[in-house]
Design an enzyme around this catalytic site. Structure first.
Site, PDB file in Angstrom:
ATOM      1  N   TYR A  91      -9.708 -39.098 -12.039  1.00 23.92           N
ATOM      2  CA  TYR A  91     -10.136 -40.372 -12.602  1.00 23.92           C
ATOM      3  C   TYR A  91      -9.224 -40.837 -13.732  1.00 23.92           C
ATOM      4  O   TYR A  91      -9.036 -42.041 -13.929  1.00 23.92           O
ATOM      5  CB  TYR A  91     -11.614 -40.290 -13.031  1.00 23.92           C
ATOM      6  N   HIS A 100     -21.015 -48.865  -7.984  1.00 30.58           N
ATOM      7  CA  HIS A 100     -20.535 -47.480  -7.975  1.00 30.58           C
ATOM      8  C   HIS A 100     -20.034 -47.035  -9.344  1.00 30.58           C
ATOM      9  O   HIS A 100     -19.315 -46.043  -9.441  1.00 30.58           O
ATOM     10  CB  HIS A 100     -19.441 -47.313  -6.919  1.00 30.58           C
ATOM     11  N   ASN A 110     -16.210 -51.690  -6.419  1.00 28.23           N
ATOM     12  CA  ASN A 110     -15.002 -51.313  -7.153  1.00 28.23           C
ATOM     13  C   ASN A 110     -15.330 -50.868  -8.571  1.00 28.23           C
ATOM     14  O   ASN A 110     -16.261 -51.387  -9.190  1.00 28.23           O
ATOM     15  CB  ASN A 110     -14.006 -52.479  -7.196  1.00 28.23           C
ATOM     16  N   VAL A 111     -14.565 -49.945  -9.057  1.00 28.69           N
ATOM     17  CA  VAL A 111     -14.785 -49.382 -10.399  1.00 28.69           C
ATOM     18  C   VAL A 111     -13.623 -49.720 -11.334  1.00 28.69           C
ATOM     19  O   VAL A 111     -13.618 -49.314 -12.485  1.00 28.69           O
ATOM     20  CB  VAL A 111     -14.966 -47.849 -10.316  1.00 28.69           C
TER      21      VAL A 111
HETATM   22  C1  BV8 Z   1     -26.616 -42.515  -1.640  1.00 23.40           C
HETATM   23  C2  BV8 Z   1     -16.836 -43.064  -5.894  1.00 23.40           C
HETATM   24  C3  BV8 Z   1     -28.724 -41.471  -1.391  1.00 23.40           C
HETATM   25  C4  BV8 Z   1     -16.390 -44.097  -6.806  1.00 23.40           C
HETATM   26  C5  BV8 Z   1     -17.791 -43.877  -3.889  1.00 23.40           C
HETATM   27  C6  BV8 Z   1     -24.891 -40.966   6.808  1.00 23.40           C
HETATM   28  C7  BV8 Z   1     -25.098 -42.293   7.151  1.00 23.40           C
HETATM   29  C8  BV8 Z   1     -25.219 -43.264   6.179  1.00 23.40           C
HETATM   30  C9  BV8 Z   1     -25.117 -42.918   4.842  1.00 23.40           C
HETATM   31  C10 BV8 Z   1     -24.886 -41.625   4.520  1.00 23.40           C
HETATM   32  C11 BV8 Z   1     -24.803 -40.636   5.479  1.00 23.40           C
HETATM   33  N1  BV8 Z   1     -24.588 -39.453   4.832  1.00 23.40           N
HETATM   34  C12 BV8 Z   1     -24.559 -39.670   3.495  1.00 23.40           C
HETATM   35  C13 BV8 Z   1     -24.740 -40.974   3.313  1.00 23.40           C
HETATM   36  C14 BV8 Z   1     -24.768 -41.661   2.084  1.00 23.40           C
HETATM   37  C15 BV8 Z   1     -23.347 -41.907   1.557  1.00 23.40           C
HETATM   38  C16 BV8 Z   1     -22.484 -42.662   2.548  1.00 23.40           C
HETATM   39  O1  BV8 Z   1     -22.646 -43.856   2.733  1.00 23.40           O
HETATM   40  N2  BV8 Z   1     -21.564 -41.947   3.197  1.00 23.40           N
HETATM   41  C17 BV8 Z   1     -20.723 -42.594   4.185  1.00 23.40           C
HETATM   42  C18 BV8 Z   1     -19.262 -42.220   3.924  1.00 23.40           C
HETATM   43  C19 BV8 Z   1     -21.211 -42.164   5.549  1.00 23.40           C
HETATM   44  N3  BV8 Z   1     -23.602 -42.742   0.409  1.00 23.40           N
HETATM   45  C20 BV8 Z   1     -23.857 -42.147  -0.741  1.00 23.40           C
HETATM   46  O2  BV8 Z   1     -23.790 -40.962  -0.939  1.00 23.40           O
HETATM   47  C21 BV8 Z   1     -24.303 -43.096  -1.834  1.00 23.40           C
HETATM   48  N4  BV8 Z   1     -25.509 -42.561  -2.384  1.00 23.40           N
HETATM   49  O3  BV8 Z   1     -26.717 -43.049  -0.570  1.00 23.40           O
HETATM   50  O4  BV8 Z   1     -27.619 -41.763  -2.216  1.00 23.40           O
HETATM   51  C22 BV8 Z   1     -28.323 -40.469  -0.340  1.00 23.40           C
HETATM   52  C23 BV8 Z   1     -27.686 -39.308  -0.719  1.00 23.40           C
HETATM   53  C24 BV8 Z   1     -27.322 -38.366   0.276  1.00 23.40           C
HETATM   54  C25 BV8 Z   1     -27.584 -38.604   1.627  1.00 23.40           C
HETATM   55  C26 BV8 Z   1     -28.196 -39.807   1.999  1.00 23.40           C
HETATM   56  C27 BV8 Z   1     -28.566 -40.753   1.015  1.00 23.40           C
HETATM   57  C28 BV8 Z   1     -23.237 -43.185  -2.918  1.00 23.40           C
HETATM   58  C29 BV8 Z   1     -22.129 -44.097  -2.439  1.00 23.40           C
HETATM   59  C30 BV8 Z   1     -21.057 -44.239  -3.533  1.00 23.40           C
HETATM   60  C31 BV8 Z   1     -20.031 -43.188  -3.319  1.00 23.40           C
HETATM   61  N5  BV8 Z   1     -18.926 -43.362  -4.234  1.00 23.40           N
HETATM   62  N6  BV8 Z   1     -16.714 -43.648  -4.600  1.00 23.40           N
HETATM   63  C32 BV8 Z   1     -14.909 -44.093  -6.842  1.00 23.40           C
HETATM   64  O5  BV8 Z   1     -14.314 -43.026  -7.039  1.00 23.40           O
HETATM   65  O6  BV8 Z   1     -14.377 -45.197  -6.660  1.00 23.40           O
HETATM   66  S1  BV8 Z   1     -17.663 -44.787  -2.479  1.00 23.40           S
HETATM   67  C33 BV8 Z   1     -16.091 -45.304  -2.255  1.00 23.40           C
HETATM   68  O7  BV8 Z   1     -16.089 -46.009  -1.011  1.00 23.40           O
HETATM   69  C34 BV8 Z   1     -15.635 -46.319  -3.277  1.00 23.40           C
HETATM   70  O8  BV8 Z   1     -16.577 -46.594  -4.278  1.00 23.40           O
HETATM   71  C35 BV8 Z   1     -15.410 -47.569  -2.442  1.00 23.40           C
HETATM   72  O9  BV8 Z   1     -15.704 -48.707  -3.121  1.00 23.40           O
HETATM   73  C36 BV8 Z   1     -16.370 -47.337  -1.337  1.00 23.40           C
HETATM   74  C37 BV8 Z   1     -16.232 -48.200  -0.136  1.00 23.40           C
HETATM   75  O10 BV8 Z   1     -14.884 -48.226   0.263  1.00 23.40           O
HETATM   76  P1  BV8 Z   1     -14.192 -49.674   0.356  1.00 23.40           P
HETATM   77  O11 BV8 Z   1     -14.332 -50.350  -0.958  1.00 23.40           O
HETATM   78  O12 BV8 Z   1     -14.749 -50.388   1.535  1.00 23.40           O
HETATM   79  O13 BV8 Z   1     -12.673 -49.286   0.538  1.00 23.40           O
HETATM   80  P2  BV8 Z   1     -11.936 -48.833   1.874  1.00 23.40           P
HETATM   81  O14 BV8 Z   1     -10.609 -48.299   1.473  1.00 23.40           O
HETATM   82  O15 BV8 Z   1     -12.854 -47.982   2.687  1.00 23.40           O
HETATM   83  O16 BV8 Z   1     -11.741 -50.200   2.683  1.00 23.40           O
HETATM   84  C38 BV8 Z   1     -10.947 -51.228   2.147  1.00 23.40           C
HETATM   85  C39 BV8 Z   1     -10.977 -52.377   3.154  1.00 23.40           C
HETATM   86  O17 BV8 Z   1     -10.214 -53.447   2.611  1.00 23.40           O
HETATM   87  C40 BV8 Z   1     -10.357 -52.036   4.492  1.00 23.40           C
HETATM   88  O18 BV8 Z   1     -11.226 -52.496   5.512  1.00 23.40           O
HETATM   89  C41 BV8 Z   1      -9.046 -52.822   4.519  1.00 23.40           C
HETATM   90  O19 BV8 Z   1      -8.752 -53.304   5.808  1.00 23.40           O
HETATM   91  C42 BV8 Z   1      -9.355 -53.967   3.610  1.00 23.40           C
HETATM   92  N7  BV8 Z   1      -8.194 -54.516   2.893  1.00 23.40           N
HETATM   93  C43 BV8 Z   1      -7.112 -53.860   2.424  1.00 23.40           C
HETATM   94  N8  BV8 Z   1      -6.309 -54.730   1.766  1.00 23.40           N
HETATM   95  C44 BV8 Z   1      -6.924 -55.939   1.820  1.00 23.40           C
HETATM   96  C45 BV8 Z   1      -8.120 -55.805   2.531  1.00 23.40           C
HETATM   97  N9  BV8 Z   1      -8.953 -56.836   2.755  1.00 23.40           N
HETATM   98  C46 BV8 Z   1      -8.595 -58.040   2.252  1.00 23.40           C
HETATM   99  N10 BV8 Z   1      -7.456 -58.246   1.554  1.00 23.40           N
HETATM  100  C47 BV8 Z   1      -6.596 -57.227   1.324  1.00 23.40           C
HETATM  101  N11 BV8 Z   1      -5.477 -57.470   0.633  1.00 23.40           N
END
Ligand code: BV8
Length: 264
Positions: free
Chosen positions: A67, A120, A103-104
Site C-alpha cells: 500500500y 473500498h 477506487n481508493v
Molecule cells: C464482502 C482492496 C462479505 C482495495 C478490493 C463469490 C461470489 C460473489 C462474491 C464473493 C464470492 N466469494 C467471495 C465473495 C465476496 C468478494 C468478491 O466479490 N470476490 C470476487 C473476486 C468473486 N467480495 C468481498 O470479499 C467484499 N466483501 O463481500 O464481504 C463476504 C465475505 C466473504 C464471502 C462472501 C461475502 C470486499 C470487496 C472489496 C475487496 N477489496 N481491493 C484495494 O487494494 O484497492 S477489490 C478490488 O477490486 C479493488 O478495490 C477494485 O476496485 C475492485 C474491482 O476491480 P475494478 O475496479 O473493476 O478493476 P479491474 O482491474 O478489475 O477492472 C478495470 C476495468 O476497467 C476493466 O474492465 C478494464 O477493461 C477497464 N478499463 C481499463 N482502462 C480503462 C477502462 N475502462 C475505461 N477507460 C479506461 N481508460
C-alpha cells in the site's frame, strides 16, 4: 444490451437522478494501474497475501509495502477528464447525484467530487487493527519493512498494529456506506433514475451487484468501459472506449454537451 455506436448522451434534465459506480478503469488514464489487466496489480501481488486480513496478520510489513508503493505512485497522479466530468455533473445535479467508487486512490476527491462513497476505503486513511480509534489521514510510506503501531492502544504492551483503511477481500463493507447508496437509489427511483458504471470489470461484490439493484428500481443502466466486462449483459447501453474520452461527451445540459469543465 444494445451496443450503442452513436454518441448517445445522458441529458441532465431537472428530474434526473444519477448514481455512478466507478472502478480502476477510470484512473487508468491518470497512470494508476488497474487490477485485472495483463499488467495489473493482482498479476504481481497475490491477492491473498496483500488484500486480505489473514495476509496482513501473516506479513504486515509486506502489506504495508504494497500500500505504501501505491501511495507513493498515486501522489504523482492527477485526475483525468473522466474524473473532472463527474465532478462537473455533480455540480450540476447537486443532491440528485451520488458517486460510489471502488477506487481508493483519492482522484475523484482531487477532481472536486464531494458526494462520494469510497466503498473500498482510501489509500489516504490509516486505522488501528485493534482499537476503535477512528481512521485518520495518513500519507506516510512504510517501504523499509517497518509496521506502524497504534500510539493510542499500543501503550498497553500489546503490539497494536496500524493498518490501511482499506476493505480487504472477505471483509464487510461499511454498512453506513451501503445504506447511503441504497437510500439514494430508492429516492432516485421516484424520478428519472440513471445508473452509470464506468471502468470496472464487474467481478467484485457487492459493488458489481449495484446494477441489478438499479435495474430492479427501474433505472436506465449505462456502462462505459474499455472492453465488455463480465456483467455487461445487465446494462441497457454499453459505450466501449476510454472513460477519459467518453465521459466528457456523455452528458448534455439543455441540449449542449457538458464537457469536463462544466459550469463553475
Ligand atoms: C464482502 C482492496 C462479505 C482495495 C478490493 C463469490 C461470489 C460473489 C462474491 C464473493 C464470492 N466469494 C467471495 C465473495 C465476496 C468478494 C468478491 O466479490 N470476490 C470476487 C473476486 C468473486 N467480495 C468481498 O470479499 C467484499 N466483501 O463481500 O464481504 C463476504 C465475505 C466473504 C464471502 C462472501 C461475502 C470486499 C470487496 C472489496 C475487496 N477489496 N481491493 C484495494 O487494494 O484497492 S477489490 C478490488 O477490486 C479493488 O478495490 C477494485 O476496485 C475492485 C474491482 O476491480 P475494478 O475496479 O473493476 O478493476 P479491474 O482491474 O478489475 O477492472 C478495470 C476495468 O476497467 C476493466 O474492465 C478494464 O477493461 C477497464 N478499463 C481499463 N482502462 C480503462 C477502462 N475502462 C475505461 N477507460 C479506461 N481508460
Amino acid at each position: 444490451m444494445e451496443r450503442d455506436q452513436r454518441s448517445p448522451v445522458i441529458a441532465l434534465t431537472d428530474d434526473t437522478w444519477l448514481l455512478v459506480l466507478t472502478g480502476a478503469g477510470v484512473s487508468a488514464e491518470s497512470g494508476i494501474p488497474t487490477f485485472r489487466a495483463s499488467d495489473g496489480l493482482w498479476e504481481n501481488h497475490p491477492v491473498d497475501k496483500v488484500a486480505t486480513l489473514p495476509g496482513f496478520r501473516a506479513d504486515p510489513a509486506l502489506v504495508w509495502r504494497f500500500y505504501s508503493e501505491r501511495r507513493a505512485h498515486a501522489k504523482r497522479c492527477s485526475p483525468n477528464p473522466g474524473h473532472l466530468t463527474l465532478a462537473a455533473v455533480e455540480r450540476q445535479l447537486g443532491d440528485r447525484f451520488l458517486l460510489a467508487t471502488q477506487n481508493v486512490d483519492g482522484l475523484h476527491r482531487k477532481a472536486g467530487s464531494q458526494r462520494i462513497v469510497e466503498m473500498h476505503g482510501s489509500l489516504w486513511l490509516t486505522r488501528c487493527s485493534d482499537c476503535n480509534r477512528p481512521p485518520f489521514a495518513d500519507e506516510a510510506e512504510y517501504l523499509d519493512g517497518t509496521v506502524p503501531g497504534c500510539k493510542v492502544c499500543g501503550t498497553s504492551g500489546r503490539p497494536a498494529l496500524l493498518r490501511p483503511h482499506i476493505v480487504w477481500f472477505g471483509e464487510m463493507l461499511d454498512p453506513d456506506d451501503l445504506q447511503r447508496i441504497d437510500d439514494f437509489a430508492q429516492t432516485a427511483s421516484r424520478g428519472r433514475f440513471v445508473f452509470l458504471a464506468v471502468g470496472t470489470s464487474g467481478v467484485v461484490y457487492p459493488a458489481a451487484g449495484l446494477v441489478r439493484v438499479a435495474a430492479r428500481l427501474g433505472a436506465e443502466t449505462w456502462l462505459a468501459n474499455a472492453e465488455p466486462p463480465e456483467n455487461a449483459s445487465l446494462f441497457r447501453s454499453f459505450l466501449q472506449g476510454k472513460s477519459g474520452e467518453i465521459l466528457p461527451r456523455l452528458f448534455s445540459l439543455d441540449g449542449n454537451p457538458l464537457g469536463c469543465a462544466g459550469l463553475p
